[in-house]
Design a protein around this motif. Structure first.
Motif, PDB file in Angstrom:
ATOM      1  N   PHE A  40       0.728  -1.221   0.015  1.00 16.74           N
ATOM      2  CA  PHE A  40       0.052  -0.034   0.050  1.00 16.74           C
ATOM      3  C   PHE A  40       0.810   1.264   0.086  1.00 16.74           C
ATOM      4  CE2 PHE A  40      -2.045   3.407   2.783  1.00 16.74           C
ATOM      5  CZ  PHE A  40      -3.149   3.604   1.675  1.00 16.74           C
ATOM      6  N   GLY A  41       2.036   1.313   0.901  1.00 14.35           N
ATOM      7  CA  GLY A  41       2.820   2.484   1.021  1.00 14.35           C
ATOM      8  C   GLY A  41       3.580   2.866  -0.289  1.00 14.35           C
ATOM      9  N   THR A  42       3.973   1.734  -1.131  1.00 11.45           N
ATOM     10  CA  THR A  42       4.612   1.970  -2.228  1.00 11.45           C
ATOM     11  C   THR A  42       3.794   2.417  -3.208  1.00 11.45           C
ATOM     12  OG1 THR A  42       6.076   0.030  -1.688  1.00 11.45           O
ATOM     13  CG2 THR A  42       5.890   0.558  -4.029  1.00 11.45           C
ATOM     14  N   CYS A  43       2.194   1.871  -3.387  1.00 11.77           N
ATOM     15  CA  CYS A  43       1.637   2.464  -4.186  1.00 11.77           C
ATOM     16  C   CYS A  43       1.152   3.759  -4.136  1.00 11.77           C
ATOM     17  CB  CYS A  43       0.292   1.126  -4.142  1.00 11.77           C
ATOM     18  SG  CYS A  43       0.635  -0.293  -4.956  1.00 11.77           S
ATOM     19  N   VAL A  44       0.867   4.127  -2.833  1.00  6.64           N
ATOM     20  CA  VAL A  44       0.606   5.671  -2.487  1.00  6.64           C
ATOM     21  C   VAL A  44       1.756   6.519  -2.862  1.00  6.64           C
ATOM     22  CG1 VAL A  44      -0.023   7.284  -0.836  1.00  6.64           C
ATOM     23  CG2 VAL A  44      -1.305   5.069  -0.698  1.00  6.64           C
ATOM     24  N   HIS A  45       3.037   5.972  -2.413  1.00  5.20           N
ATOM     25  CA  HIS A  45       4.349   6.712  -2.924  1.00  5.20           C
ATOM     26  C   HIS A  45       4.271   6.856  -4.026  1.00  5.20           C
ATOM     27  CE1 HIS A  45       8.593   7.732  -2.651  1.00  5.20           C
ATOM     28  NE2 HIS A  45       8.184   8.137  -1.479  1.00  5.20           N
ATOM     29  N   HIS A  46       4.180   5.995  -4.985  1.00  2.00           N
ATOM     30  CA  HIS A  46       4.311   5.908  -6.617  1.00  2.00           C
ATOM     31  C   HIS A  46       3.175   7.063  -7.102  1.00  2.00           C
ATOM     32  CE1 HIS A  46       4.541   4.622 -10.601  1.00  2.00           C
ATOM     33  NE2 HIS A  46       3.355   4.752 -10.599  1.00  2.00           N
ATOM     34  N   ALA A  47       1.909   7.044  -6.685  1.00  5.27           N
ATOM     35  CA  ALA A  47       0.902   7.911  -7.249  1.00  5.27           C
ATOM     36  C   ALA A  47       1.302   9.477  -6.552  1.00  5.27           C
ATOM     37  CB  ALA A  47      -0.388   7.608  -6.530  1.00  5.27           C
ATOM     38  N   LEU A  48       1.968   9.563  -5.604  1.00  6.39           N
ATOM     39  CA  LEU A  48       2.337  11.088  -5.147  1.00  6.39           C
ATOM     40  C   LEU A  48       3.399  11.418  -5.730  1.00  6.39           C
ATOM     41  CD1 LEU A  48       2.082  10.486  -1.353  1.00  6.39           C
ATOM     42  CD2 LEU A  48       0.703  12.143  -2.311  1.00  6.39           C
ATOM     43  N   ASP A  49       4.241  10.833  -6.161  1.00 14.75           N
ATOM     44  CA  ASP A  49       5.399  10.925  -7.164  1.00 14.75           C
ATOM     45  C   ASP A  49       4.894  11.533  -8.562  1.00 14.75           C
ATOM     46  OD1 ASP A  49       8.263  11.314  -7.807  1.00 14.75           O
ATOM     47  OD2 ASP A  49       8.000   9.488  -9.008  1.00 14.75           O
ATOM     48  N   PHE A  50       3.950  10.757  -8.805  1.00 18.04           N
ATOM     49  CA  PHE A  50       3.225  11.136 -10.186  1.00 18.04           C
ATOM     50  C   PHE A  50       2.454  12.372  -9.830  1.00 18.04           C
ATOM     51  CE2 PHE A  50      -0.286  11.218 -13.430  1.00 18.04           C
ATOM     52  CZ  PHE A  50       0.324  10.694 -14.639  1.00 18.04           C
ATOM     53  N   TYR A  51       1.784  12.768  -8.713  1.00 16.31           N
ATOM     54  CA  TYR A  51       1.179  13.992  -8.484  1.00 16.31           C
ATOM     55  C   TYR A  51       2.023  15.186  -8.473  1.00 16.31           C
ATOM     56  CZ  TYR A  51      -1.546  17.710  -6.173  1.00 16.31           C
ATOM     57  OH  TYR A  51      -2.299  18.898  -6.051  1.00 16.31           O
ATOM     58  N   ASN A  52       3.224  14.791  -7.839  1.00 17.95           N
ATOM     59  CA  ASN A  52       4.020  16.127  -7.478  1.00 17.95           C
ATOM     60  C   ASN A  52       4.676  16.456  -8.954  1.00 17.95           C
ATOM     61  OD1 ASN A  52       3.699  16.618  -4.784  1.00 17.95           O
ATOM     62  ND2 ASN A  52       4.996  14.764  -4.421  1.00 17.95           N
ATOM     63  N   ASN A  53       4.869  15.548  -9.802  1.00 17.06           N
ATOM     64  CA  ASN A  53       5.244  15.843 -11.264  1.00 17.06           C
ATOM     65  C   ASN A  53       4.385  16.515 -12.107  1.00 17.06           C
ATOM     66  OD1 ASN A  53       8.460  15.070 -11.208  1.00 17.06           O
ATOM     67  ND2 ASN A  53       7.648  13.132 -10.401  1.00 17.06           N
ATOM     68  N   TRP A 107      -4.017  26.164  -1.700  1.00 20.44           N
ATOM     69  CA  TRP A 107      -3.927  27.438  -1.332  1.00 20.44           C
ATOM     70  C   TRP A 107      -2.445  27.851  -1.617  1.00 20.44           C
ATOM     71  CZ3 TRP A 107      -8.132  29.798  -1.910  1.00 20.44           C
ATOM     72  CH2 TRP A 107      -9.223  29.030  -1.293  1.00 20.44           C
ATOM     73  N   ASP A 108      -1.429  26.975  -1.789  1.00 18.82           N
ATOM     74  CA  ASP A 108      -0.143  27.226  -2.045  1.00 18.82           C
ATOM     75  C   ASP A 108       0.431  27.336  -3.586  1.00 18.82           C
ATOM     76  OD1 ASP A 108      -0.012  27.278   0.644  1.00 18.82           O
ATOM     77  OD2 ASP A 108       1.280  25.570   0.979  1.00 18.82           O
ATOM     78  N   THR A 109       1.235  28.045  -3.644  1.00 23.47           N
ATOM     79  CA  THR A 109       2.059  28.093  -5.091  1.00 23.47           C
ATOM     80  C   THR A 109       3.239  27.443  -4.664  1.00 23.47           C
ATOM     81  OG1 THR A 109       0.789  30.425  -5.463  1.00 23.47           O
ATOM     82  CG2 THR A 109       2.911  29.652  -6.715  1.00 23.47           C
ATOM     83  N   ARG A 110       3.571  26.496  -5.578  1.00 26.42           N
ATOM     84  CA  ARG A 110       4.839  25.814  -5.426  1.00 26.42           C
ATOM     85  C   ARG A 110       5.521  25.046  -6.615  1.00 26.42           C
ATOM     86  NH1 ARG A 110       4.196  19.499  -4.140  1.00 26.42           N
ATOM     87  NH2 ARG A 110       2.769  18.958  -6.013  1.00 26.42           N
ATOM     88  N   GLU A 111       6.662  25.309  -6.752  1.00 28.22           N
ATOM     89  CA  GLU A 111       7.606  24.867  -7.771  1.00 28.22           C
ATOM     90  C   GLU A 111       8.359  23.689  -7.286  1.00 28.22           C
ATOM     91  OE1 GLU A 111      11.498  26.091 -10.525  1.00 28.22           O
ATOM     92  OE2 GLU A 111      10.618  27.619  -8.996  1.00 28.22           O
ATOM     93  N   VAL A 112       7.982  22.521  -7.988  1.00 25.28           N
ATOM     94  CA  VAL A 112       8.571  21.284  -7.734  1.00 25.28           C
ATOM     95  C   VAL A 112      10.099  21.221  -8.219  1.00 25.28           C
ATOM     96  CG1 VAL A 112       8.524  18.792  -7.919  1.00 25.28           C
ATOM     97  CG2 VAL A 112       6.548  19.942  -7.423  1.00 25.28           C
ATOM     98  N   LEU A 113      11.191  21.017  -7.309  1.00 20.46           N
ATOM     99  CA  LEU A 113      12.406  21.241  -7.928  1.00 20.46           C
ATOM    100  C   LEU A 113      13.019  19.747  -8.296  1.00 20.46           C
ATOM    101  CD1 LEU A 113      13.780  23.710  -5.131  1.00 20.46           C
ATOM    102  CD2 LEU A 113      13.081  24.179  -7.323  1.00 20.46           C
ATOM    103  N   ALA A 114      12.292  18.840  -7.200  1.00 24.50           N
ATOM    104  CA  ALA A 114      12.919  17.376  -7.740  1.00 24.50           C
ATOM    105  C   ALA A 114      12.212  16.421  -6.915  1.00 24.50           C
ATOM    106  CB  ALA A 114      14.447  17.194  -7.112  1.00 24.50           C
ATOM    107  N   THR A 115      11.970  15.189  -7.465  1.00 22.90           N
ATOM    108  CA  THR A 115      11.230  14.123  -6.805  1.00 22.90           C
ATOM    109  C   THR A 115      12.081  12.990  -6.629  1.00 22.90           C
ATOM    110  OG1 THR A 115       9.973  13.531  -8.550  1.00 22.90           O
ATOM    111  CG2 THR A 115       8.998  15.060  -7.319  1.00 22.90           C
TER     112      THR A 115
END
Length: 148
Positions: A40-53, A107-115
Motif C-alpha cells: 500500500f505504501g509503495t503504491c501511494v508513494h508512486h501516485a504521490l510522485d506522479f502527482y508532484n510531477n 492555497w499554496d503556490t509551489r515549484e517542484v524542484l526534484a522528486t
C-alpha cells in the motif's frame, strides 16, 4: 552496524527495532513475505510522485488504482494482510490520502524542484543513503517562501 554497510532510514529503523531482524534481512538476506501495508505504501508513494510531477489529481488517483490493482507492476504483490485490513478498504484509504494531499496544497503556490532525488553522504566508514521524496519551493497563503 558494520553488517549494514550503507545505512538508510529503513535499515536504521529495522536495526533500532530489532537487531536480529536487521541481521536476517540485510546480512543473511533471508526471504520475507510482502506485507499488504508495505505494498500500500509503495503504491501511494508512486501516485504521490506522479502527482508532484504533474499536479493532476485525477490522473494520480488513476495511477494509484492501476498499481494497487496490478501490484506486480511495482514488484509489491502482497502476500500477507493486517488484521482487519481489506483490499477495498486500503484502496479507498489511498484515494482519500491523495485527495487530502491535493486539498492541503490548494492555497499554496509551489515549484517542484526534484522528486525521488537519491543522495549518498559518507559518514566515517559508512555511507548514509536514501531518497529525498520531494524538494519544492513553496509560497504559502501568508506569502512566505520556503524550501521543503
Amino acid at each position: 552496524m558494520d553488517m549494514l554497510g550503507r545505512i538508510s532510514a529503513s535499515k536504521m529503523s529495522t536495526f533500532m527495532t530489532c537487531p536480529l531482524q536487521a541481521k536476517f534481512q540485510y546480512l543473511d538476506k533471508l526471504p520475507r513475505k510482502q506485507h499488504a501495508s508495505a505494498s500500500f505504501g509503495t503504491c501511494v508513494h508512486h501516485a504521490l510522485d506522479f502527482y508532484n510531477n504533474t499536479g493532476d489529481l485525477n490522473r494520480s488517483v488513476n495511477e494509484f488504482l492501476d498499481v494497487w490493482e496490478n501490484p506486480e507492476k511495482l514488484g509489491v504483490t502482497p502476500e500477507t494482510w493486517p488484521k482487519g485490513g481489506t483490499y477495498g478498504g486500503m484502496r479507498q484509504r489511498g484515494i482519500e490520502m491523495l485527495r487530502g494531499y491535493h486539498d492541503g496544497l490548494k492555497w499554496d503556490t509551489r515549484e517542484v524542484l526534484a522528486t525521488e532525488h537519491k543522495f549518498l553522504v559518507p559518514l566515517g566508514e559508512f555511507e548514509v543513503t536514501g531518497f529525498v521524496d520531494l524538494l519544492e519551493l513553496r509560497k504559502n497563503k501568508r506569502g512566505k517562501s520556503e524550501i521543503r
